[in-house]
Motif scaffolding. Structure first.
Motif, PDB file in Angstrom:
ATOM      1  N   GLY A 255       2.362  -7.311   0.303  1.00 40.04           N
ATOM      2  CA  GLY A 255       2.544  -6.218   0.983  1.00 40.04           C
ATOM      3  C   GLY A 255       2.124  -4.582   0.766  1.00 40.04           C
ATOM      4  N   SER A 256       0.909  -4.904  -0.323  1.00 38.72           N
ATOM      5  CA  SER A 256       0.725  -3.569  -0.253  1.00 38.72           C
ATOM      6  C   SER A 256      -0.195  -2.721   0.942  1.00 38.72           C
ATOM      7  CB  SER A 256      -0.987  -3.725  -1.665  1.00 38.72           C
ATOM      8  OG  SER A 256      -1.741  -4.520  -1.211  1.00 38.72           O
ATOM      9  N   ASN A 257      -0.926  -3.124   2.303  1.00 41.05           N
ATOM     10  CA  ASN A 257      -1.272  -2.852   2.505  1.00 41.05           C
ATOM     11  C   ASN A 257       0.119  -2.477   4.363  1.00 41.05           C
ATOM     12  OD1 ASN A 257      -0.733  -5.274   3.570  1.00 41.05           O
ATOM     13  ND2 ASN A 257      -3.146  -5.746   4.451  1.00 41.05           N
ATOM     14  N   CYS A 258       0.871  -2.559   3.662  1.00 36.90           N
ATOM     15  CA  CYS A 258       2.368  -2.514   4.393  1.00 36.90           C
ATOM     16  C   CYS A 258       2.936  -0.630   4.451  1.00 36.90           C
ATOM     17  CB  CYS A 258       3.391  -3.403   5.126  1.00 36.90           C
ATOM     18  SG  CYS A 258       3.155  -4.595   5.324  1.00 36.90           S
ATOM     19  N   THR A 259       3.714  -0.526   5.162  1.00 39.03           N
ATOM     20  CA  THR A 259       4.119   1.026   4.901  1.00 39.03           C
ATOM     21  C   THR A 259       5.185   1.094   3.455  1.00 39.03           C
ATOM     22  OG1 THR A 259       5.965   0.673   6.646  1.00 39.03           O
ATOM     23  CG2 THR A 259       3.630   2.494   6.904  1.00 39.03           C
ATOM     24  N   ARG A 271       5.735   5.304   7.420  1.00 41.74           N
ATOM     25  CA  ARG A 271       7.672   4.653   7.642  1.00 41.74           C
ATOM     26  C   ARG A 271       7.311   4.172   8.823  1.00 41.74           C
ATOM     27  NH1 ARG A 271       6.502   6.571   3.578  1.00 41.74           N
ATOM     28  NH2 ARG A 271       7.733   7.005   1.889  1.00 41.74           N
ATOM     29  N   LEU A 272       7.082   4.552  10.183  1.00 41.47           N
ATOM     30  CA  LEU A 272       7.846   4.157  11.392  1.00 41.47           C
ATOM     31  C   LEU A 272       6.549   3.154  11.988  1.00 41.47           C
ATOM     32  CD1 LEU A 272       8.904   6.446  13.687  1.00 41.47           C
ATOM     33  CD2 LEU A 272       9.822   5.227  12.373  1.00 41.47           C
ATOM     34  N   ALA A 273       5.828   3.481  11.395  1.00 38.08           N
ATOM     35  CA  ALA A 273       4.233   2.079  11.680  1.00 38.08           C
ATOM     36  C   ALA A 273       4.717   0.611  10.636  1.00 38.08           C
ATOM     37  CB  ALA A 273       2.450   2.135  11.604  1.00 38.08           C
ATOM     38  N   HIS A 274       4.346  -0.658  10.820  1.00 37.11           N
ATOM     39  CA  HIS A 274       4.475  -1.508   9.725  1.00 37.11           C
ATOM     40  C   HIS A 274       2.710  -1.016   8.911  1.00 37.11           C
ATOM     41  CE1 HIS A 274       7.841  -3.062  11.923  1.00 37.11           C
ATOM     42  NE2 HIS A 274       7.358  -3.900  12.606  1.00 37.11           N
ATOM     43  N   PHE A 275       2.061  -0.943   9.417  1.00 36.72           N
ATOM     44  CA  PHE A 275       0.693  -0.747   8.633  1.00 36.72           C
ATOM     45  C   PHE A 275       0.580   0.154   7.928  1.00 36.72           C
ATOM     46  CE2 PHE A 275       1.037  -5.025  10.622  1.00 36.72           C
ATOM     47  CZ  PHE A 275       0.559  -5.799   9.403  1.00 36.72           C
ATOM     48  N   ARG A 276      -0.695   0.570   7.141  1.00 33.13           N
ATOM     49  CA  ARG A 276      -1.116   1.225   6.306  1.00 33.13           C
ATOM     50  C   ARG A 276      -2.193   2.307   7.260  1.00 33.13           C
ATOM     51  NH1 ARG A 276       1.119   3.251   0.939  1.00 33.13           N
ATOM     52  NH2 ARG A 276       2.478   1.310   0.183  1.00 33.13           N
ATOM     53  N   MET A 277      -2.659   3.304   7.807  1.00 32.94           N
ATOM     54  CA  MET A 277      -4.041   3.683   8.350  1.00 32.94           C
ATOM     55  C   MET A 277      -5.022   3.457   7.749  1.00 32.94           C
ATOM     56  SD  MET A 277      -5.060   4.871  11.373  1.00 32.94           S
ATOM     57  CE  MET A 277      -6.501   5.524  11.861  1.00 32.94           C
ATOM     58  N   GLU A 278      -5.117   3.590   5.825  1.00 35.99           N
ATOM     59  CA  GLU A 278      -6.534   2.882   5.480  1.00 35.99           C
ATOM     60  C   GLU A 278      -6.307   1.552   5.022  1.00 35.99           C
ATOM     61  OE1 GLU A 278      -2.530   4.061   2.310  1.00 35.99           O
ATOM     62  OE2 GLU A 278      -3.211   4.679   4.315  1.00 35.99           O
ATOM     63  N   PHE A 279      -5.569   0.543   5.508  1.00 36.48           N
ATOM     64  CA  PHE A 279      -5.634  -1.249   5.203  1.00 36.48           C
ATOM     65  C   PHE A 279      -5.944  -1.209   6.916  1.00 36.48           C
ATOM     66  CE2 PHE A 279      -3.559   0.439   0.823  1.00 36.48           C
ATOM     67  CZ  PHE A 279      -4.363  -0.391   0.272  1.00 36.48           C
ATOM     68  N   THR A 280      -6.489  -2.920   6.551  1.00 36.03           N
ATOM     69  CA  THR A 280      -7.131  -3.267   7.439  1.00 36.03           C
ATOM     70  C   THR A 280      -5.979  -3.738   8.456  1.00 36.03           C
ATOM     71  OG1 THR A 280      -9.233  -4.443   7.040  1.00 36.03           O
ATOM     72  CG2 THR A 280      -7.845  -5.441   8.803  1.00 36.03           C
ATOM     73  N   PRO A 281      -5.205  -3.475   9.018  1.00 39.46           N
ATOM     74  CA  PRO A 281      -4.577  -4.408   9.680  1.00 39.46           C
ATOM     75  C   PRO A 281      -3.760  -5.272  10.428  1.00 39.46           C
ATOM     76  CG  PRO A 281      -5.517  -3.420  11.572  1.00 39.46           C
ATOM     77  CD  PRO A 281      -6.083  -2.550  10.238  1.00 39.46           C
TER      78      PRO A 281
END
Length: 419
Positions: A255-259, A271-281
């Protein structure tokens, strides 16, 4: 090496991929091309963005993010990614009404395919469009504005058939704070018996399942801090219990690459996206399909998919259920109706997935399911067209703006124009 899409399941057949750096270069490129399509973040799973001629990649186009605080809009270049835009809006104290699961996707591409996000009261991302600038077939510029331009509602979800979107103007609002809570193993029967209560429990709600068993794997609840809803310390959510650490929708993935989760307040942009921009989605090595069903058929459609678990589950990584508000955009899958999105993240076995899609679509046909334009589906124009009251109006509009078919491709010929 041949260029491929994000998932790697599609090799582009274009003769060349050009990277214009200015709108003027893009205009020259369009004017001189035999056939041409725009290429954004490559997150489509079908060939909607391909062509036999030239692909105009928008990744190097002059980056523009211009906020108009008086009119509460922001204008961005077509290739701008939502994550980049969200960070800049937050820095200036503003927000968009919603984001999709991935902040990595381009604004123009998401708008053109009516990519959505979630929330009972939230229209898809295209509903925020207040203005468009398109490079049309002769290389000229066409500007269109909500409430001023005839057929504007037909231009927004344009599927790339009308021109190449060089800039988009979006509605904005004041920045807001969001908390995100994840609950696990919700009881299916409680969820279905109380479906409206489940989806209205937060600003944005997503349910994750593989359609097997008696429980929903996860519920992601994104709530505005200023609004009532799920609060820290709630121990039960329709039979589900709170996750004790960050979760990923896919089993076995960190879960570390999730928001940020666990109810920690933070900016909407994080928060509104599921995934962080800096990680491969997500995973990348996957395929996706999605069908949008009218809200009144939600429970029956979900029960149908649960009955198909033996067929669907072996091919799935995960499915997601979301809600989206109605709009008036001609080719939006939510045109004229509140709906739910039934999303499928498949294992990357395209022959097996494509063999299942006709049956899946036949089972969902009684519920007037509209496919997501940028994902894998089977039905052509004869099947899709009757689902859209303004379908013929869109084809007429495309014929008027692009009479020679410069922006046509195999996908449009099959799914829209019926050739």
């Amino acid at each position: 090496m041949q260029e491929r899409n994000w998932a790697g399941n599609l090799s582009y057949q274009a003769e060349r991929i050009a990277h214009p750096r200015t709108v003027e270069e893009l205009q020259e490129l369009v004017a001189g091309a035999r056939t041409i399509r725009a290429l954004g973040s490559r997150h489509s799973f079908n060939d909607i963005a391909d062509t036999s001629g030239t692909l105009a990649a928008l990744d190097l186009l002059d980056p523009v993010i211009t906020v108009d605080a008086q009119n509460m809009t922001v204008t961005v270049s077509g290739g701008t990614r939502y994550g980049t835009l969200a960070a800049e809006l937050q820095r200036q104290g503003f927000a968009l009404h919603n984001l999709a699961s991935l902040p990595h996707i381009s604004v123009a591409g998401a708008v053109a395919t009516a990519t959505h996000g979630s929330g009972d009261g939230n229209g898809n991302l295209a509903t925020a469009v207040a203005g468009l600038e398109l490079v049309v077939a002769d290389g000229g510029i066409l500007t269109a504005h909500r409430g001023e331009t005839a057929d504007f509602d037909g231009m927004v979800v344009g599927l790339g058939a009308l021109g190449i979107v060089s800039s988009v103007t979006l509605d904005i609002e004041q920045a807001f704070q969001v908390t995100q809570h994840v609950f696990e193993d919700l009881d299916w029967e409680q969820v279905l018996e109380n479906f409206d209560d489940v989806t209205s429990s937060a600003y944005s709600v997503s349910l994750f399942t593989d359609w097997s068993g008696s429980t929903v794997g996860q519920a992601w609840l994104k709530g505005r801090v200023s609004d009532p809803g799920v609060v820290a310390g709630q121990r039960d959510f329709f039979g589900g219990t709170p996750a004790l650490s960050a979760r990923h929708p896919l089993p076995g993935v960190s879960g570390s690459n999730c928001t940020e989760q666990l109810g920690v307040p933070g900016p909407w942009s994080d928060r509104l996206a599921h995934f962080r921009m800096e990680f491969t989605p997500s995973k990348g090595d996957e395929l996706q399909s999605e069908y949008l069903v009218p809200r009144e058929h939600a429970v029956d459609a979900i029960r149908t998919l649960r009955r198909l678990s033996g067929l669907l589950t072996p091919l799935l990584l995960v499915s997601e259920i979301r809600t989206i508000a109605a709009d008036r955009l001609w080719l939006s899958p939510n045109y004229g109706r509140d709906g739910i999105g039934l999303h499928f993240t498949w294992r990357q076995d395209q022959p097996a997935v494509e063999s299942v899609l006709p049956l899946l679509e036949a089972e969902l046909a009684p519920f007037a399911a509209r496919p997501h334009w940028g994902k894998l589906f089977d039905g052509g124009a004869a099947a899709v067209g009757p689902l859209y009251p303004r379908f013929d109006d869109f084809r007429t509009l495309a014929g008027r703006l692009d009479p020679a078919g410069k922006f046509r491709n195999r996908f449009l010929d099959y799914a829209v124009f019926g050739c």
